[in-house]
Design an enzyme around this catalytic site. Structure first.
Site, PDB file in Angstrom:
ATOM      1  N   ARG A  36       9.726 -10.824   3.440  1.00 39.41           N
ATOM      2  CA  ARG A  36       9.739 -10.064   2.185  1.00 39.41           C
ATOM      3  C   ARG A  36      10.764 -10.611   1.195  1.00 39.41           C
ATOM      4  NH1 ARG A  36       8.702  -3.887   4.405  1.00 39.41           N
ATOM      5  NH2 ARG A  36       6.437  -4.011   4.198  1.00 39.41           N
ATOM      6  N   LYS A 197      -6.128   3.765  15.270  1.00 35.77           N
ATOM      7  CA  LYS A 197      -6.842   5.025  15.045  1.00 35.77           C
ATOM      8  C   LYS A 197      -7.893   4.978  13.953  1.00 35.77           C
ATOM      9  CE  LYS A 197      -2.985   7.983  16.307  1.00 35.77           C
ATOM     10  NZ  LYS A 197      -1.933   8.801  15.701  1.00 35.77           N
ATOM     11  N   GLY A 347       0.839  -3.721   8.547  1.00 35.69           N
ATOM     12  CA  GLY A 347       2.069  -4.184   9.183  1.00 35.69           C
ATOM     13  C   GLY A 347       1.823  -4.965  10.464  1.00 35.69           C
ATOM     14  N   GLY A 370       1.384   0.300   4.402  1.00 38.67           N
ATOM     15  CA  GLY A 370       0.783   1.544   3.901  1.00 38.67           C
ATOM     16  C   GLY A 370       0.250   1.399   2.486  1.00 38.67           C
TER      17      GLY A 370
HETATM   18  P1  ADP Z   1      -1.822  -2.277  11.047  1.00 44.07           P
HETATM   19  O1  ADP Z   1      -0.335  -2.037  11.110  1.00 44.07           O
HETATM   20  O2  ADP Z   1      -2.157  -3.740  10.968  1.00 44.07           O
HETATM   21  O3  ADP Z   1      -2.486  -1.461   9.984  1.00 44.07           O
HETATM   22  P2  ADP Z   1      -2.340  -0.325  13.118  1.00 44.07           P
HETATM   23  O4  ADP Z   1      -0.960   0.201  12.932  1.00 44.07           O
HETATM   24  O5  ADP Z   1      -3.473   0.500  12.679  1.00 44.07           O
HETATM   25  O6  ADP Z   1      -2.448  -1.795  12.441  1.00 44.07           O
HETATM   26  O7  ADP Z   1      -2.604  -0.611  14.660  1.00 44.07           O
HETATM   27  C1  ADP Z   1      -1.821  -1.472  15.418  1.00 44.07           C
HETATM   28  C2  ADP Z   1      -1.672  -0.991  16.829  1.00 44.07           C
HETATM   29  O8  ADP Z   1      -2.917  -0.752  17.441  1.00 44.07           O
HETATM   30  C3  ADP Z   1      -0.972  -2.017  17.679  1.00 44.07           C
HETATM   31  O9  ADP Z   1       0.261  -1.485  18.120  1.00 44.07           O
HETATM   32  C4  ADP Z   1      -1.929  -2.261  18.839  1.00 44.07           C
HETATM   33  O10 ADP Z   1      -1.270  -2.357  20.099  1.00 44.07           O
HETATM   34  C5  ADP Z   1      -2.785  -1.009  18.810  1.00 44.07           C
HETATM   35  N1  ADP Z   1      -4.075  -1.245  19.457  1.00 44.07           N
HETATM   36  C6  ADP Z   1      -5.011  -2.150  19.119  1.00 44.07           C
HETATM   37  N2  ADP Z   1      -6.036  -2.110  19.995  1.00 44.07           N
HETATM   38  C7  ADP Z   1      -5.745  -1.178  20.913  1.00 44.07           C
HETATM   39  C8  ADP Z   1      -6.406  -0.670  22.083  1.00 44.07           C
HETATM   40  N3  ADP Z   1      -7.590  -1.151  22.470  1.00 44.07           N
HETATM   41  N4  ADP Z   1      -5.796   0.318  22.772  1.00 44.07           N
HETATM   42  C9  ADP Z   1      -4.603   0.788  22.383  1.00 44.07           C
HETATM   43  N5  ADP Z   1      -3.932   0.369  21.300  1.00 44.07           N
HETATM   44  C10 ADP Z   1      -4.494  -0.614  20.573  1.00 44.07           C
HETATM   45 MG    MG Z   2       0.813  -0.413  11.974  1.00 39.33          MG
END
Ligand code: ADP
Ligand code: MG
Length: 390
Positions: A36, A197, A347, A370
């Site tokens: 950053r 999620k 993130g 976010g």
């Molecule tokens: P981002 O930060 O890129 O938006 P998220 O915060 O939505 O992504 O999700 C990231 C998390 O999702 C990671 O910590 C990863 O371990 C978890 N994750 C991905 N696939 C699975 C899975 N099959 N079961 C449990 N957790 C998962």
């Molecule tokens: Mg995340």
């Protein structure tokens, strides 16, 4: 971008308050990821070359509206000075008479870095008195903190309402890339979504289904779709409250929504846990799905290699554990190899790309977790809305 840009401002001899996003990880007094800080350098260099005095302000971590030694900006100042190659004068406050004096004493070189804005309760409450004090420090305001644009705080919104304001170069890049993806993508446009999620990403799925030619789903959110299809999902993460939503999304999008065909499963989310690959509709009981399987990687690669525009958010599996990182790695490599305009936001997805050293191969990596998701959802970000149009 239809906002006024820092390039439109007359900067000679002007004091410019710059909201940067220096919310970086710090360990034992050292910045452990300076992405950053690096991304803010073009705006800072532009200001210096145009004869302006940059006065930088950012939050760092989550102090509770009062000074907290754990979150001082000193490690950031040290790293910034190395990267910039110009002196960085770090102050021990963000507002007040000493700050005014230090800024007015500027000797024409380098930049001033204010102390953590969240040491003041007026930052997150966007207190008018605090915003007035900040606005009194400078002649102009430049917002380069896309990652903080979804918060209506004193350093993002309050000051922009009180002084001539413009977007910085990073802010401009973020807006231009995300707008291109959302409004005018070259086709085929392939969106890839993963992460933990469905509930976090519902708005994003909805928005992308409005424009994408295909939406590839991986990560834990896939299991909510599988459950909705009546598949056996064992102990995989699922959000039972979202089964109806998942059904509706699948009905509305038809073949554009692409789900994994195979899954890597294990008994526990642990390094060294014994794993196997199974078909998506046959996850044994007692096992949980932790990554997309190799056939799914091939399937996704096919879509990715044919794309002209790619947006990716969310890892395909539990990439923090090597055994379950192959799906995310496969997708990251496919995106890196593609000729498409590729935008990565979120993130954890960005962390995964960085971990693989592929950041230079993407067209744009969003600095906002976010903020980029809210932008893709079509929400108006207060820090952007407040900036004047050209
Ligand atoms: P981002 O930060 O890129 O938006 P998220 O915060 O939505 O992504 O999700 C990231 C998390 O999702 C990671 O910590 C990863 O371990 C978890 N994750 C991905 N696939 C699975 C899975 N099959 N079961 C449990 N957790 C998962
Ligand atoms: Mg995340």
């Amino acid at each position: 971008m239809n906002k006024r840009s820092v390039r439109d401002l007359d900067l000679m001899n002007k004091r410019v308050l710059v909201r940067v996003d220096f919310n970086v990880p710090v360990k034992d007094g050292e910045v452990t990821d300076d992405t950053r800080i690096r991304r803010a350098l073009p705006t800072i260099r532009h200001l210096l070359s145009e004869g302006a005095r940059p006065v930088l302000v950012s939050h760092l971590g989550r102090p509770k509206g009062e000074p907290d030694q754990k979150y001082v900006m000193d490690p950031v100042a040290a790293r910034l000075q190395e990267l910039l190659g110009e002196p960085v004068e770090k102050l021990d406050a963000a507002v007040g008479p000493e700050v005014v004096e230090a800024i007015d004493d500027w000797d024409g070189r380098g930049v001033v870095l204010l102390e953590n804005s969240r040491f003041y309760p007026g930052e997150t409450s966007n207190d008018p008195g605090f915003a007035d004090q900040l606005a009194a420090l400078a002649d102009l305001y430049v917002d380069d903190a896309f990652g903080a644009a979804h918060r209506a705080h004193a350093t993002t919104v309050g000051v922009a309402e009180r002084m001539p304001a413009a977007a910085g170069l990073l802010m401009e890049e973020e807006i231009d890339y995300l707008d291109k993806v959302l409004e005018d993508p070259e086709r085929p446009f392939v969106a890839i979504l993963g992460g933990a999620k469905v509930s976090d990403k519902l708005g994003v799925i909805e928005s992308l289904l409005g424009t994408a030619d295909s939406l590839l789903i991986g990560g834990a959110m896939g299991f909510t779709f599988f459950e909705a299809l009546g598949y056996e999902i064992g102990d995989s993460l699922v959000e039972d409250d979202y089964l109806e939503e998942a059904k509706r999304l699948m009905e509305e999008s038809g073949e554009r929504l692409v789900l994994p065909v195979d899954v890597v499963v294990a008994e526990a989310m642990e390094e060294g846990a014994e794993s196997e690959t199974v078909a998506s509709d046959g996850i044994p009981s007692g096992k949980m799905g932790l990554d997309i399987g190799p056939e799914t990687v091939d399937l996704f690669e096919g879509h990715i290699s044919g794309a002209s525009t790619i947006f990716w958010n969310g890892p395909m599996g539990v990439f923090e554990i090597d055994d379950f990182a192959k799906g995310t790695e496969g997708v990251a490599r496919a995106v890196a190899e593609s000729e498409a305009t590729s935008v990565v936001g979120g993130g954890d997805s960005v962390a995964a790309v960085n971990k693989l050293g592929l950041e230079g191969r993407m067209s744009h990596i969003s600095t906002g977790g976010g903020a980029s998701l809210e932008y893709v959802e079509g929400k108006e970000l207060p820090g952007i809305a407040v900036l004047p149009e050209e």
